[in-house]
Design an enzyme around this catalytic site. Structure first.
Site, PDB file in Angstrom:
ATOM      1  N   GLY A 189       0.837  -1.188   0.000  1.00  0.00           N
ATOM      2  CA  GLY A 189       0.000   0.000   0.000  1.00  0.00           C
ATOM      3  C   GLY A 189       0.877   1.245   0.000  1.00  0.00           C
ATOM      4  O   GLY A 189       1.972   1.258  -0.588  1.00  0.00           O
ATOM      5  N   SER A 190       0.444   2.258   0.722  1.00  0.00           N
ATOM      6  CA  SER A 190       1.134   3.553   0.660  1.00  0.00           C
ATOM      7  C   SER A 190       2.522   3.532   1.273  1.00  0.00           C
ATOM      8  O   SER A 190       3.284   4.477   1.082  1.00  0.00           O
ATOM      9  CB  SER A 190       0.282   4.606   1.371  1.00  0.00           C
TER      10      SER A 190
END
Lengths: 629, 378
Positions: free
Chosen positions: A319-320
């Site tokens: 993810g981020s």
């Protein structure tokens, strides 16, 4: 004397003399045979005689202990009280077993097994009735000893993990050797001998085992021991010292609580792993005694996989938390600078696809610093598109993603960092631009383990030094324990200015009110943590769902909820520890993972050896001292 | 010449002329036995040595009594003794076949009598008596040989039914020696040898499984080291490991750790050879040789055919004990259960051997006596 008598006498004398001569010859033959046996062949028979009478018995060595970085034992040997029965001293074995069964439970199957074993063995060989007795049982048996002729209690050793569940994945467990483990080493065939089955117990099994002693016993023809002729004590196994801090490990496990997830805390200078938590866990002590089939099934079939070490074998979309890699790739390629900014309207359209930012209303004008601090997806779609997947992947690999990091316990998974060539070779289709965009926010094909994320963070904040994670102070080479040689790492060659930009942005994540983890910042004076949140989607959100309003995580089935992630480091000014937190299907990175990371980092900084035990010889502490003493 | 010798010596003369040096040799040999029994019990007089000593004392008294009896009495009584013993043997056979299977002794309360042991001596007595009545050329006639053949075959048949192959063979060999000394022709031995050779395959059918097994194991003991070959192999190990000088008194590891079976009876020689080595073993064989030579020497000196045959026959009997036992423990002969005379623990064998020596001494005391063919003075 008449002549017939003298005839008879002559005849007799002749024949008697012949007979006597024959006897003499035969007696001489006996002497010859004796000479052959006692002089010519003597040596051979002396060897046979020694073999006859001397019996070697192996003495099982004590298994080495496992200690944490402060020297706290985390795997020890406990006394194992066993009840034995020697049938030669027991007039009525079934009756004594019945009496025993009233004090310690012995079921019918067990009883049949014991009686069978007694019948098979010689009557002076003790047969084990029960192992792992509680102290109360021992006491009860001792009191009733007069009613239990032939019953003795003896003390062996069993492996014990005082912290049970807390470090099961790191330490592993021991078990009886299986057929395929038998290498001909007689030690392995000793009754009750255990070998390492997983974790440190397995990786360091050889040095932990030690070497067997031997007792030379004089035995008689039926094998009864007459006396001990010679005894060589074996060497206990070597102790293994870990870089782990057991207290912190317990704190971390407690903090994860009922969640299914993993935490890794690493020394950014040495790569020494200080915490490696994975939940749910299991009790390694149960393995020492042998699991029942039902126990094993319940562990193996659990959807939260208690047996899997999620810290090293759980592969999650980052993810981020992957955005720093994308940013560094873009900076290195020169496609953006610190000042470059993009407009985020909440989504962008590329080709036929529409790519959404997590914030539906958009971020407006976003530069690198805000992009990371507020985790703007559109910003990273834009720069990922500009730099391309292969450059991103190359950067990711320099930070240890997508590869096996060679941790010193088995079971590590390598994750996945995709490239165009990889997709063509493995999936057989050309790479499409949309996949680059998705990869730019750490989704799609990209998979990482918590250990890799912690390593990545460590390399970002230690000036690009490619440290490798390890759990033990020493290493095993060819079955022997050897001191770990500090490797001369060639820095991964990332521009320090770029690293500084990224670290400043990560600082904003926790320190700027607009940052995604501002709520989870450390407030204690003298402590600080920077980081990056991540929320990894595990399902595809359809356009219709977006139009109707995305379903909240708490309304979804557990296994469809997002993974919550956080990577971080502390202290901000002089990074010493890197942390990664993954909570499976936990929801948002900022709301779930970041607070866990904050608490574990606070505890870690609190237990920093320089504060806690200044000047002490603490394992895994070879880099510069953070507090500078 | 030697008129004085024909008269029966007085009791006093007998006591004076008794060959005490032979008695001394016997006591010496038996004492070695006591020491070995002491060692076999791991340095204890219990349970074997003490009982063996008291039996020996009784046996020696009996031996002297037998020696002092006028030899003509033995001659006259020989058939009767033989017959009585044969009946006893038949009784054992009868009782054994009804009762315990292979029971070979009669329980006389204070000790158990094995008639088959005593039988050997009575066969010698009877044959000596029989051949005493014939000239050499007469004795070799076939018509004069069927009675002595019966004398030998009857006990053999009984013993074989028991079944005791060892004793049967010893009786056959002792009997054969008596025939040899008494006047049987060479060709007759040839015929018997050929007959035996032809009978072996037939006899094989009648052997018990355990007897066949013993012969198989004897032929190849290493084949089955923990089964039937165990005894022979362990005996050879114990003996061979003794070396030249042995391991020392009470230091024989194999026998004291019970690897050696039957160490107080049939395998006692092995134990001696383990503890005293080649020197001790050869010493004992030499002692036995001396005892045998004594019998031979006495036989040569006797004037009556009966005494000659008796002394020589008993000497051969003694030799057979020694030879078969030692050859057996060294793996030259199959294990047939023959004790080492004067040394092995056991009542009957001890008594039999001592009575045998008593008779040899009686021959010596009456060596100059001419005895007519009916048993009177010549």
């Amino acid at each position: 004397m008449n002549s017939r008598d003298s005839d008879r006498q002559r005849f007799f004398t002749r024949r008697a003399a012949l007979l006597a001569g024959g006897q003499l010859g035969l007696l001489t033959a006996l002497v010859g045979r004796m000479y052959y046996l006692q002089v010519v062949e003597s040596e051979r028979y002396q060897t046979l005689a020694e073999e006859n009478r001397i019996n070697m018995r192996l003495l099982s060595p004590s298994r080495g202990r496992i200690l944490d970085r402060f020297g706290v034992p985390v795997a020890v040997n406990q006394q194992n009280y066993r009840v034995l029965i020697k049938s030669e001293n027991t007039p009525d074995v079934p009756a004594v077993l019945d009496r025993l069964a009233m004090m310690i439970s012995i079921d019918a199957d067990e009883k049949a097994r014991i009686l069978k074993e007694i019948r098979r063995k010689k009557k002076f060989v003790p047969v084990t009735v029960r192992e792992f007795l509680e102290w109360e049982d021992v006491a009860r048996l001792e009191v009733n000893a007069p009613d239990l002729p032939g019953v003795t209690i003896d003390v062996g050793e069993r492996r014990f993990y005082p912290n049970g569940f807390a470090a099961a994945h790191i330490l592993g467990y021991v078990g009886a050797p299986r057929r395929e483990d038998l290498t001909g080493d007689p030690l392995l065939e000793l009754p009750g001998f255990r070998i390492g089955r997983s974790g440190i117990e397995r990786a360091f099994d050889k040095p932990l085992r030690g070497s067997a002693g031997a007792s030379q016993l004089e035995v008689n023809a039926v094998g009864r021991v007459i006396r001990e002729l010679d005894r060589q004590e074996g060497d206990s196994g070597r102790d293994v010292v870990l870089t782990m801090d057991m207290e912190l490990q317990r704190t971390s496990m407690r903090r994860l609580g009922e969640e299914s997830g993993a935490i890794v805390v690493m020394d950014v200078e040495t790569g020494g792993v200080i915490v490696q938590a994975s939940t749910p866990s299991f009790d390694p002590n149960a393995f020492t005694e042998g699991l029942s089939n039902a126990q094993w099934r319940s562990l193996a079939d659990n959807e939260r996989a208690p047996l899997r070490n999620k810290a090293i074998a759980g592969e999650y979309a980052p993810g981020s938390t992957f955005k720093m890699i994308v940013a560094l790739a873009a900076l290195e390629e020169g496609v953006v600078s610190a000042q470059s900014s993009f407009f985020c309207p909440g989504h962008i359209e590329v080709g036929d696809g529409k790519f959404h930012c997590w914030r539906r209303q958009g971020h407006g004008h976003v530069d690198l610093s805000r992009g990371i601090a507020e985790s703007c997806d559109v910003y990273f779609y834009e720069i990922a598109r500009k730099v391309g997947i292969d450059k991103i992947s190359k950067m990711a690999m320099r930070f240890g993603l997508g590869e096996d990091l060679g941790l010193d316990v088995p079971g590590e998974r390598s994750g996945l960092i995709p490239t165009k060539a990889w997709k063509r070779a493995v999936i057989g289709q050309p790479w499409v631009l949309g996949e680059t965009l998705v990869a730019g926010i750490g989704q799609g094909f990209v998979l990482t383990t918590p250990l890799q994320l912690a390593t990545m963070t460590a390399r970002m904040v230690n000036g690009g030094n490619p440290v490798l994670p390890h759990l033990a102070r020493d290493v095993v080479t060819r079955g022997e324990m050897a001191e770990r040689q500090d490797k001369d790492f060639t820095p991964i060659g990332v521009n320090p200015r770029h690293l500084k930009l990224v670290m400043d942005a990560m600082t904003k994540v926790t320190q700027d009110p607009s940052g995604t983890a501002f709520a989870a910042r450390i407030r204690q004076p003298g402590m600080s943590m920077a980081g990056k949140t991540g929320t990894a989607q595990v399902r595809r959100i359809s356009q219709r769902e977006r139009d109707d309003g995305v379903i909240k995580n708490r309304d979804l089935d557990w296994k469809y909820r997002d993974h919550a992630l956080f990577v971080g480091y502390g202290p901000i000014e002089k990074p010493r520890y890197a942390i990664s937190v993954v909570v499976e299907h936990g929801g948002g990175g900022s709301s779930v993972a970041a607070p866990i990371a904050r608490d574990v980092m606070t505890a870690t900084l609190d237990r920093d050896p320089a504060r806690l035990a200044p000047g002490a010889d603490v394992a895994g502490l070879r880099g510069p001292n953070p507090q500078g003493s | 010449m030697a008129q004085f010798g024909t008269a029966a010596p007085t009791f006093r003369q007998k006591l004076l002329r008794l060959n005490w040096e032979l008695v001394l040799l016997i006591v010496l040999t038996a004492s070695i036995g006591f020491a070995m029994l002491y060692s076999a019990a791991n340095g204890s007089f219990d349970p074997w040595a003490s009982r063996q000593i008291s039996r020996f004392a009784v046996g020696v008294a009996l031996m002297l009594m037998v020696a002092l009896v006028d030899i003509r009495l033995w001659l006259r009584g020989s058939y009767f003794i033989y017959g009585a013993c044969l009946m006893l043997l038949a009784a054992v056979e009868l009782k054994g076949s009804i009762g315990m299977g292979a029971q070979r002794w009669l329980d006389l309360g204070f000790f158990q009598l094995q008639p088959s042991e005593v039988m050997k001596i009575t066969v010698i007595l009877a044959l000596a008596r029989y051949f005493h009545g014939f000239d050499v050329d007469e004795a070799g006639r076939l018509r004069n040989l069927w009675i002595p053949v019966l004398i030998v075959v009857a006990p053999i048949a009984l013993v074989l039914r028991q079944p005791d192959l060892g004793t049967a063979m010893v009786v056959a060999m002792v009997g054969g020696s008596m025939f040899w000394l008494g006047g049987a022709r060479l060709w007759q031995f040839g015929v018997v040898a050929a007959g035996v050779a032809a009978a072996v395959p037939v006899a094989w059918q009648f052997l018990h499984t355990y007897q066949k097994q013993r012969i198989f194991t004897f032929l190849n003991p290493e084949n089955d080291p923990l089964g039937s070959g165990y005894h022979i192999l362990q005996s050879k190990i114990a003996l061979g490991s003794g070396g030249l000088f042995g391991k020392g008194f009470l230091e024989g590891t194999q026998s004291h750790l019970n690897f050696l079976p039957e160490k107080q009876t049939d395998f006692i020689f092995t134990m001696l050879a383990e503890e005293f080595g080649l020197i001790g073993g050869v010493g004992l064989i030499a002692l036995y040789g001396l005892l045998i030579a004594y019998g031979v020497f006495i036989a040569f000196r006797c004037r009556s055919q009966f005494a000659r045959l008796l002394a020589m026959g008993l000497s051969v009997n003694f030799f057979l004990y020694v030879f078969i036992n030692i050859a057996m423990v060294m793996g030259i002969l199959p294990v047939v259960g023959v004790p080492l005379p004067l040394i092995s623990y056991g009542g009957t064998a001890m008594l039999t051997v001592l009575i045998g020596f008593g008779l040899i001494m009686s021959c010596w005391l009456h060596r100059d006596m001419f005895i007519n063919r009916r048993g009177g003075l010549a």
